[in-house]
Design a protein around this motif. Structure first.
Motif, PDB file in Angstrom:
ATOM      1  N   TRP A 146       0.735  -1.160   0.069  1.00 16.66           N
ATOM      2  CA  TRP A 146      -0.128   0.146   0.025  1.00 16.66           C
ATOM      3  C   TRP A 146       0.750   1.515  -0.047  1.00 16.66           C
ATOM      4  O   TRP A 146       0.382   2.277  -0.394  1.00 16.66           O
ATOM      5  CB  TRP A 146      -0.908   0.044   1.235  1.00 16.66           C
ATOM      6  N   ASN A 191       3.013   2.100  -1.985  1.00 14.69           N
ATOM      7  CA  ASN A 191       2.993   2.601  -3.391  1.00 14.69           C
ATOM      8  C   ASN A 191       2.095   3.869  -3.704  1.00 14.69           C
ATOM      9  O   ASN A 191       2.482   4.670  -4.456  1.00 14.69           O
ATOM     10  CB  ASN A 191       2.957   1.851  -4.415  1.00 14.69           C
ATOM     11  N   SER A 192       1.227   3.891  -3.039  1.00 15.55           N
ATOM     12  CA  SER A 192       0.447   5.168  -3.305  1.00 15.55           C
ATOM     13  C   SER A 192       0.146   6.125  -2.008  1.00 15.55           C
ATOM     14  O   SER A 192      -0.643   6.875  -1.969  1.00 15.55           O
ATOM     15  CB  SER A 192      -1.222   4.409  -3.321  1.00 15.55           C
ATOM     16  N   HIS A 193       1.195   6.099  -1.006  1.00 15.67           N
ATOM     17  CA  HIS A 193       1.315   7.149  -0.094  1.00 15.67           C
ATOM     18  C   HIS A 193       1.673   8.302  -0.822  1.00 15.67           C
ATOM     19  O   HIS A 193       2.786   8.294  -1.458  1.00 15.67           O
ATOM     20  CB  HIS A 193       2.208   6.531   1.047  1.00 15.67           C
ATOM     21  N   ASP A 194       0.981   9.429  -0.235  1.00 14.82           N
ATOM     22  CA  ASP A 194       1.321  10.713  -1.108  1.00 14.82           C
ATOM     23  C   ASP A 194       1.885  11.698  -0.170  1.00 14.82           C
ATOM     24  O   ASP A 194       1.564  12.873  -0.246  1.00 14.82           O
ATOM     25  CB  ASP A 194       0.103  11.315  -1.813  1.00 14.82           C
ATOM     26  N   GLY A 195       2.270  11.309   1.108  1.00 16.25           N
ATOM     27  CA  GLY A 195       2.730  12.105   2.068  1.00 16.25           C
ATOM     28  C   GLY A 195       1.911  12.985   2.887  1.00 16.25           C
ATOM     29  O   GLY A 195       0.718  12.865   2.556  1.00 16.25           O
ATOM     30  N   PRO A 196       2.514  14.110   3.611  1.00 16.09           N
ATOM     31  CA  PRO A 196       3.689  14.623   3.499  1.00 16.09           C
ATOM     32  C   PRO A 196       4.749  13.901   4.396  1.00 16.09           C
ATOM     33  O   PRO A 196       5.829  14.234   4.238  1.00 16.09           O
ATOM     34  CB  PRO A 196       3.429  15.832   4.365  1.00 16.09           C
ATOM     35  N   SER A 203      -0.797  13.494  11.726  1.00 14.66           N
ATOM     36  CA  SER A 203      -0.626  12.441  10.894  1.00 14.66           C
ATOM     37  C   SER A 203      -1.594  11.265  11.272  1.00 14.66           C
ATOM     38  O   SER A 203      -1.247   9.887  11.105  1.00 14.66           O
ATOM     39  CB  SER A 203       0.806  11.897  10.838  1.00 14.66           C
TER      40      SER A 203
END
Length: 184
Positions: free
Chosen positions: A121, A123-128, A149
């Protein structure tokens, strides 16, 4: 020739004020000693122990789970064990050197109960937040107040299963002390 006794860092998941009413750290050390853990020592903050145990990590985990259940702690309070060598590898990897130095309280090291947590999963983490995988651990540079967070923390729990986290300072202290204890 004598063999050395393996030492483990035992990190409790879901420990806090509610569980303190059921089990103090002194009671935890005493019960652990009675269950076969050698020279149990709690340190840094609640839910961290270093102790020897004549058996495998799995056997030590099972024995520690028994200790926790004696106090009536819920099934979500689980021990996550690591060897001094595993903690040393995490420190040496140090994928967030700047954050660990400048913002150690805003870095998290996630320890998982599962042998191999699912990290696909990410691979789809978009931060920050910036996330690194070191063996079967996640090292997270929150780069902000961790309380902001919550979405990521819930995702880690949902996707990776039972875990407990410590900040970089705690990891460093646990590693240093467990390595020293293993040499005693």
């Amino acid at each position: 020739m004598a063999t050395s006794i393996p030492f483990y860092a035992i990190l409790l998941r879901a420990i806090g004020p509610a569980t303190h009413k059921l089990m103090s750290m002194a009671q935890w050390r005493e019960a652990s000693g009675a269950a076969g853990f050698i020279a149990p020592e709690t340190l840094v903050n609640t839910g961290n122990m270093i102790a020897g145990f004549e058996g495998s990590s799995a056997e030590a985990g099972k024995a520690m789970t028994g200790v926790l259940r004696q106090f009536g702690l819920a099934e979500n309070v689980v021990p996550v064990l690591r060897t001094p060598a595993q903690l040393k590898k995490l420190l040496r990897a140090d994928p967030i050197a700047e954050a660990a130095k400048d913002r150690p309280a805003e870095t998290g090291v996630y320890f998982f109960a599962a042998r191999q947590p699912d990290f696909t999963w990410l691979n789809s983490h978009d931060g920050p937040e910036i996330i690194h995988i070191v063996e079967k651990h996640l090292i997270v540079d929150f780069s902000q107040d961790i309380a902001k967070s919550g979405k990521l923390i819930r995702k880690i729990d949902k996707q990776c299963g039972l875990n407990t986290a410590r900040n970089w300072n705690t990891l460093r202290k646990l590693a240093e002390r467990s390595i020293a204890r293993g040499k005693e």
